[in-house]
Every structure is written in C-alpha cells, then in structure tokens.
Design an enzyme around this catalytic site. Structure first.
Site, PDB file in Angstrom:
ATOM      1  N   LYS A 118       0.991  -1.558  -0.564  1.00 32.00           N
ATOM      2  CA  LYS A 118      -0.066  -0.035   0.337  1.00 32.00           C
ATOM      3  C   LYS A 118       0.470   1.108   0.087  1.00 32.00           C
ATOM      4  O   LYS A 118       0.686   2.443  -0.612  1.00 32.00           O
ATOM      5  CB  LYS A 118      -0.705   0.344   1.354  1.00 32.00           C
ATOM      6  CG  LYS A 118      -1.932   1.279   1.022  1.00 32.00           C
ATOM      7  CD  LYS A 118      -2.675   1.671   3.350  1.00 32.00           C
ATOM      8  CE  LYS A 118      -1.482   1.133   3.988  1.00 32.00           C
ATOM      9  NZ  LYS A 118      -1.433   3.369   4.508  1.00 32.00           N
ATOM     10  N   ASN A 119       1.800   1.413   0.884  1.00 33.75           N
ATOM     11  CA  ASN A 119       2.949   2.183   1.064  1.00 33.75           C
ATOM     12  C   ASN A 119       3.580   2.639   0.035  1.00 33.75           C
ATOM     13  O   ASN A 119       3.831   3.899  -0.322  1.00 33.75           O
ATOM     14  CB  ASN A 119       3.563   1.949   2.329  1.00 33.75           C
ATOM     15  CG  ASN A 119       2.897   2.979   3.541  1.00 33.75           C
ATOM     16  OD1 ASN A 119       1.393   3.387   3.832  1.00 33.75           O
ATOM     17  ND2 ASN A 119       2.841   2.475   4.372  1.00 33.75           N
ATOM     18  N   CYS A 177      -4.784   7.990   9.465  1.00 28.39           N
ATOM     19  CA  CYS A 177      -4.859   6.897  10.668  1.00 28.39           C
ATOM     20  C   CYS A 177      -5.304   8.454  11.622  1.00 28.39           C
ATOM     21  O   CYS A 177      -3.891   8.787  11.339  1.00 28.39           O
ATOM     22  CB  CYS A 177      -3.595   6.336  11.670  1.00 28.39           C
ATOM     23  SG  CYS A 177      -4.429   4.099   9.899  1.00 28.39           S
ATOM     24  N   ARG A 189       0.930  13.512  14.425  1.00 29.96           N
ATOM     25  CA  ARG A 189       1.308  13.626  12.822  1.00 29.96           C
ATOM     26  C   ARG A 189       1.288  15.093  12.162  1.00 29.96           C
ATOM     27  O   ARG A 189       0.623  14.676  10.748  1.00 29.96           O
ATOM     28  CB  ARG A 189       0.479  12.563  10.990  1.00 29.96           C
ATOM     29  CG  ARG A 189       0.265  11.584  12.767  1.00 29.96           C
ATOM     30  CD  ARG A 189      -0.746  11.108  11.442  1.00 29.96           C
ATOM     31  NE  ARG A 189       0.642   9.526  11.237  1.00 29.96           N
ATOM     32  CZ  ARG A 189       0.361   8.653  10.012  1.00 29.96           C
ATOM     33  NH1 ARG A 189      -0.526   8.562   9.445  1.00 29.96           N
ATOM     34  NH2 ARG A 189       1.290   7.448   9.202  1.00 29.96           N
ATOM     35  N   ASP A 192       4.298   0.188  11.762  1.00 26.43           N
ATOM     36  CA  ASP A 192       2.973  -0.436  11.531  1.00 26.43           C
ATOM     37  C   ASP A 192       3.064  -2.341  11.596  1.00 26.43           C
ATOM     38  O   ASP A 192       1.973  -2.912  11.074  1.00 26.43           O
ATOM     39  CB  ASP A 192       2.776  -0.563  10.029  1.00 26.43           C
ATOM     40  CG  ASP A 192       2.906   0.830   9.525  1.00 26.43           C
ATOM     41  OD1 ASP A 192       2.598   1.507  10.226  1.00 26.43           O
ATOM     42  OD2 ASP A 192       2.852   1.248   8.110  1.00 26.43           O
ATOM     43  N   ARG A 206      -8.254   0.126   4.927  1.00 30.76           N
ATOM     44  CA  ARG A 206      -7.168   0.707   4.155  1.00 30.76           C
ATOM     45  C   ARG A 206      -6.886  -0.070   3.423  1.00 30.76           C
ATOM     46  O   ARG A 206      -6.005   0.273   2.340  1.00 30.76           O
ATOM     47  CB  ARG A 206      -7.829   1.335   5.338  1.00 30.76           C
ATOM     48  CG  ARG A 206      -8.777   2.731   5.281  1.00 30.76           C
ATOM     49  CD  ARG A 206      -8.243   3.736   6.543  1.00 30.76           C
ATOM     50  NE  ARG A 206      -6.825   4.168   6.376  1.00 30.76           N
ATOM     51  CZ  ARG A 206      -5.816   4.412   6.721  1.00 30.76           C
ATOM     52  NH1 ARG A 206      -5.730   3.876   7.632  1.00 30.76           N
ATOM     53  NH2 ARG A 206      -4.947   4.361   6.101  1.00 30.76           N
TER      54      ARG A 206
HETATM   55  C1  UD1 Z   1       4.738   6.778   6.734  1.00 33.05           C
HETATM   56  C2  UD1 Z   1       3.774   5.424   6.319  1.00 33.05           C
HETATM   57  C3  UD1 Z   1       2.886   5.173   7.934  1.00 33.05           C
HETATM   58  C4  UD1 Z   1       4.131   4.617   8.952  1.00 33.05           C
HETATM   59  C5  UD1 Z   1       5.113   5.295   8.467  1.00 33.05           C
HETATM   60  C6  UD1 Z   1       5.866   5.232   9.737  1.00 33.05           C
HETATM   61  C7  UD1 Z   1       2.519   5.714   4.225  1.00 33.05           C
HETATM   62  C8  UD1 Z   1       1.388   6.114   3.568  1.00 33.05           C
HETATM   63  N1  UD1 Z   1       2.941   5.797   5.657  1.00 33.05           N
HETATM   64  O1  UD1 Z   1       3.979   7.270   7.373  1.00 33.05           O
HETATM   65  O2  UD1 Z   1       2.647   3.266   7.155  1.00 33.05           O
HETATM   66  O3  UD1 Z   1       3.957   4.141  10.136  1.00 33.05           O
HETATM   67  O4  UD1 Z   1       5.741   6.016   7.458  1.00 33.05           O
HETATM   68  O5  UD1 Z   1       7.039   3.815   9.716  1.00 33.05           O
HETATM   69  O6  UD1 Z   1       3.696   5.785   3.775  1.00 33.05           O
HETATM   70  N2  UD1 Z   1       6.212  13.986  11.181  1.00 33.05           N
HETATM   71  C9  UD1 Z   1       6.706  15.337  12.274  1.00 33.05           C
HETATM   72  N3  UD1 Z   1       6.880  15.853  11.029  1.00 33.05           N
HETATM   73  C10 UD1 Z   1       6.687  15.785   9.368  1.00 33.05           C
HETATM   74  C11 UD1 Z   1       6.294  14.500   9.351  1.00 33.05           C
HETATM   75  C12 UD1 Z   1       6.540  13.266  10.724  1.00 33.05           C
HETATM   76  O7  UD1 Z   1       7.052  15.349  13.104  1.00 33.05           O
HETATM   77  O8  UD1 Z   1       6.585  16.608   8.986  1.00 33.05           O
HETATM   78  C13 UD1 Z   1       6.767  12.212  12.721  1.00 33.05           C
HETATM   79  C14 UD1 Z   1       5.165  12.354  12.914  1.00 33.05           C
HETATM   80  O9  UD1 Z   1       4.718  12.516  13.565  1.00 33.05           O
HETATM   81  C15 UD1 Z   1       5.965  10.196  13.781  1.00 33.05           C
HETATM   82  C16 UD1 Z   1       7.093  10.130  13.046  1.00 33.05           C
HETATM   83  O10 UD1 Z   1       6.793  11.566  12.021  1.00 33.05           O
HETATM   84  O11 UD1 Z   1       6.081  11.032  15.044  1.00 33.05           O
HETATM   85  C17 UD1 Z   1       7.162   9.377  11.600  1.00 33.05           C
HETATM   86  O12 UD1 Z   1       6.120  10.036  10.340  1.00 33.05           O
HETATM   87  P1  UD1 Z   1       6.707   9.830   8.942  1.00 33.05           P
HETATM   88  O13 UD1 Z   1       7.881   8.602   8.909  1.00 33.05           O
HETATM   89  O14 UD1 Z   1       6.147  10.950   7.896  1.00 33.05           O
HETATM   90  O15 UD1 Z   1       5.206   8.181   8.287  1.00 33.05           O
HETATM   91  P2  UD1 Z   1       4.212   8.593   6.855  1.00 33.05           P
HETATM   92  O16 UD1 Z   1       5.304   9.280   6.405  1.00 33.05           O
HETATM   93  O17 UD1 Z   1       3.013  10.588   7.699  1.00 33.05           O
END
Ligand code: UD1
Length: 418
Positions: free
Chosen positions: A22-23, A116, A121, A305, A397
C-alpha cells in the site's frame, strides 16, 4: 457498517500470497503526476486508501483506468492544482501530491492531510523541506498555498527520517533545477522503490535506501511501467497470524529481506522461521516465549506498522514483554480493546508492559486504525469464543480481502453487516 465475526482457536495452516505494498503504491500514484505520458502500475491492490488516492488524482483532472489488476494513469491534462479538502482528509499521503503537483505545474494548494488517528502527525518536515527548495509556502484560512515558480535544488537536512517528507521532497526535487542533497533521509524499501520508479521515468537520483539521497533535477520525465514491491507489513501480519495460532504458514510473493527486524524478534521465540528469496515460512510454537523488548524505529528497525500485531502476539506469550512505540505518540489504542479480551497490559507513556495470559476470550472490539484492527483480528483468531471486530473499514484501508485470505488458511472469520 460491517464487522468481522471470528471464532478463535483454529490453527492457521497453508499458503497465502501477499499483495503489493500500500505505502509503495500510494507514493507511485502521487509520482505518476510528474509526467504527461502514460504510467502503468502493475498488480495494484484495490484497497480503500488506493481508491481514495485515485479519486484525488481524478479530481485534479488525471484520467485513470483499471485494466485487469493494473492501473493506467494519464496525467496529460491536469486541470486543477488544488487537492480537495474532503478527499485530502481521508488519507495522509495526499500530502505527497503537493510535491508532485509542484514539480509538474509549479503551484499547489492543500489542507492539512488526514489518515490514521495515531498521533499528532504534523507536516512541519514536509513544509520545511519544500521551503528549502525555495518554494514559497503560505497558510491562510486553513489552506496551505505552495508557489514553486522559483524552486531550485538545495541541501536539505531532515530532523527526523520521515518517510512521507523524504518522498515528498524527492518528488518536488526531480523536476527542479539544480542538485538537491537530502540528509537524514528515510531508508524504507518504499523510498527505494519510489526512486527506482522515478529513474525508470528518467529522473536522476542516487543514494535511495541510504541516509543521503542526491537528486539532480531534469527537465521532463517520461511514462513508465512499474511493479510495486510486496507489502512487508501484510506479510508480517500473516506471519504473526501463523505464530499466534501455533500454525504452519507460508507467506508467498513477499520480500523477507525487508522483514529482518520482525524475523529476528520472533524466530526461535514464537516459531521456527525459514526465509527464502520471495517467501517465508513459520512453524508456530504451541506456547511461545515473550520477546522481552521491542522498540519501534525507522527502517531497518522494527516497524511501527507491526507494533499492534506483535502486541497481540505478546498478550498470549509465556512471560512479560515491553513494547516501546517511538514513532507515534498515541499508537496504543488497540490496548484498550485487547484488555476487553482479557489481556494484561499496562501502558506508561510510550511503553506497553504486556504480561502474557493463558489465552484471550472473545469480546466486541473496535478497530481504531488500520493496524490496530489487524491486531484485533489476530487476537480473535487465538481467543476462546467469538470476537466481533467492528469498524472494519479501517482494516479495508490497507488489507485486500483480509478475511478471505485468512479463511484460506483455515480461520473461521466472516464479514457481516452490523
Ligand atoms: C509512513 C507510512 C506509515 C508508517 C510511517 C512510519 C505511508 C503512506 N505511511 O507514514 O504507514 O507508519 O511512515 O514508518 O507511507 N513527523 C513530523 N513532522 C513531519 C512528518 C512526520 O514530526 O513533517 C513525525 C510523525 O508525526 C511521526 C514520525 O515523524 O511521529 C514518523 O512519521 P513519517 O515517517 O512521516 O510517517 P508517514 O510518512 O506519515
């Protein structure tokens, strides 16, 4: 509203094949906007998040068509630069589209994305990265406006290796003049797949899979045909389903080398594992030992995950385990539900202390998010009696035909209207 009814106590046995990740697919769909030529993503799972992303693409004028299991994407005529609010709130990955729309048409508009309910986030790293590319970002009335007319390559350091921010910055940089050097980048296999896909399209990217990614902007990208990588989280979920029921499961069409953190935790503890090039086999133990300590980390560490699913496994382990969630602040919502099934868990800040019980019992539980839902299904497969998992739309999802696949392994699970 649909729910799963699971009668626990059946050992899972047999083979199950996993879908593409999915990701990975979500990032590829976003990246397909970077070209005006045809993109074909092969073997694309028709899960709810993918459908949401396709709906967003169509809302900005992209034409899509399912041909057998493949999705054809024609972005030759983008008519809008605005990601619609209602659709953007459905999936967090709508934020990736900002990078690709900017790359292609140099301006974009979005709301804060959804997805989610697992923590704050924020998107500060995405915004900082784009600003470092000289994109002008303004916020007004709940919307974020991006002006990338004068974007240019730059050195960008991420405070944290965010998967989404890494993908977004790569997409924004591939069609931007100059060289971008991204440090402390995420190293997930989905990042490597995105870079591979963009390279097939003619992008110049080096270092994906390491913490430094170098992107040399090109003028134009061409179309591509690309097969996404297998879903390591689905594969891990099926492996854990084999482990929790003490069954023998072979997960096919997966990539065990992406699953080392899980394998090293449960091999010899919850079952005997044999990993081959593209399949993995577990012979689960009748009673498994606890894994002691698990801490979620960016890849190649233990994936957040799979945290909920391994928490379910630990509920019935022999001994006590500690699961530390380092990635998301509030990713323990499944714990409240597992307690209803007789689990013995205490949560302190980011740690769950799980004292294994002999068995769980059936109860009505609710899937608060995708992986929490999968964990409750695993718990239900093991529990005595019938477990009702409500809110299965969360599970839909990310898992394609989850209950059918589990049934093919001998699980007693059915989907009924609430
Ligand atoms: C992606 C995956 C999700 C997985 C996550 C971590 C997709 C669609 N989703 O989510 O399934 O759980 O990676 O492996 O690929 N953060 C910030 N600021 C930002 C961005 C992130 O503080 O601008 C923080 C988030 O709140 C979180 C951490 O960084 O605590 C990790 O987030 P991130 O790696 O960005 O996850 P996603 O890309 O949202």
């Amino acid at each position: 509203m649909e729910k799963f009814l699971i009668e626990g106590g059946h050992k899972l046995n047999g083979e199950v094949s996993v879908c593409k990740a999915k990701n990975c697919v979500l990032a590829l769909l976003a990246a397909s906007v970077l070209t005006d030529e045809l993109v074909i993503i092969k073997d694309c799972p028709k899960i709810a998040d993918v459908v949401s992303m396709i709906n967003i693409l169509e809302s900005i004028g992209v034409k899509t068509k399912w041909v057998d299991g493949d999705i054809h994407i024609d972005s030759s005529n983008i008519t809008d630069h605005e990601i619609p609010e209602t659709l953007a709130k459905e999936i967090r990955s709508s934020i990736f589209l900002v990078g690709s729309i900017l790359g292609r048409i140099k301006h974009a508009k979005s709301v804060f994305p959804g997805g989610c309910e697992i923590g704050l986030r924020p998107i500060d790293l995405h915004l900082k990265g784009l600003k470092d590319l000289n994109v002008i970002v303004t916020e007004e009335g709940g919307y974020i406006y991006f002006d990338g007319k004068n974007a240019r390559g730059n050195n960008i350091h991420l405070d944290f290796p965010s998967v989404g921010a890494t993908e977004n910055i790569i997409m924004a940089a591939v069609l931007t003049n100059g060289v971008t050097v991204l440090t402390n980048a995420a190293k997930e296999p989905e990042i490597v797949a995105l870079a591979d896909f963009l390279q097939v399209m003619g992008a110049k990217i080096g270092g994906a899979g390491s913490s430094t990614i170098i992107i040399e902007g090109v003028k134009k990208l061409n179309g591509a045909v690309f097969t996404p990588i297998p879903d390591r989280i689905s594969a891990g979920t099926f492996l854990l389903a084999g482990a929790i029921t003490g069954g023998e499961v072979c997960v096919k069409n997966c990539c065990p080398k992406h699953m080392s953190a899980l394998i090293s935790k449960i091999d010899g503890v919850a079952g005997d594992i044999k990993a081959y090039r593209n399949e993995i086999y577990i012979k689960g133990y009748k009673k498994h030992k606890s894994v002691n300590l698990i801490e979620t980390q960016p890849y190649p560490g233990f994936p957040t995950d799979l945290q909920a699913q391994i928490t379910a496994l630990e509920c019935v382990a022999d001994g006590t385990s500690i699961v530390v969630e380092n990635m998301f602040e509030t990713r323990f919502k499944h714990v409240t539900e597992l307690l209803k099934m007789g689990a013995d868990i205490t949560v302190r800040d980011r740690a769950a202390i799980i004292r294994g019980v002999k068995n769980l019992h059936g109860a009505q539980v609710s899937a608060s998010d995708l992986r929490a839902g999968a964990a409750l299904v695993l718990a239900g497969l093991k529990a005595e009696g019938v477990t009702e998992v409500i809110n299965v739309k969360q599970i839909d999802r990310g898992y394609y035909n989850f209950e059918e696949r589990l049934r093919s392994l001998g699980a007693s699970i059915k989907r009924v209207d609430n």
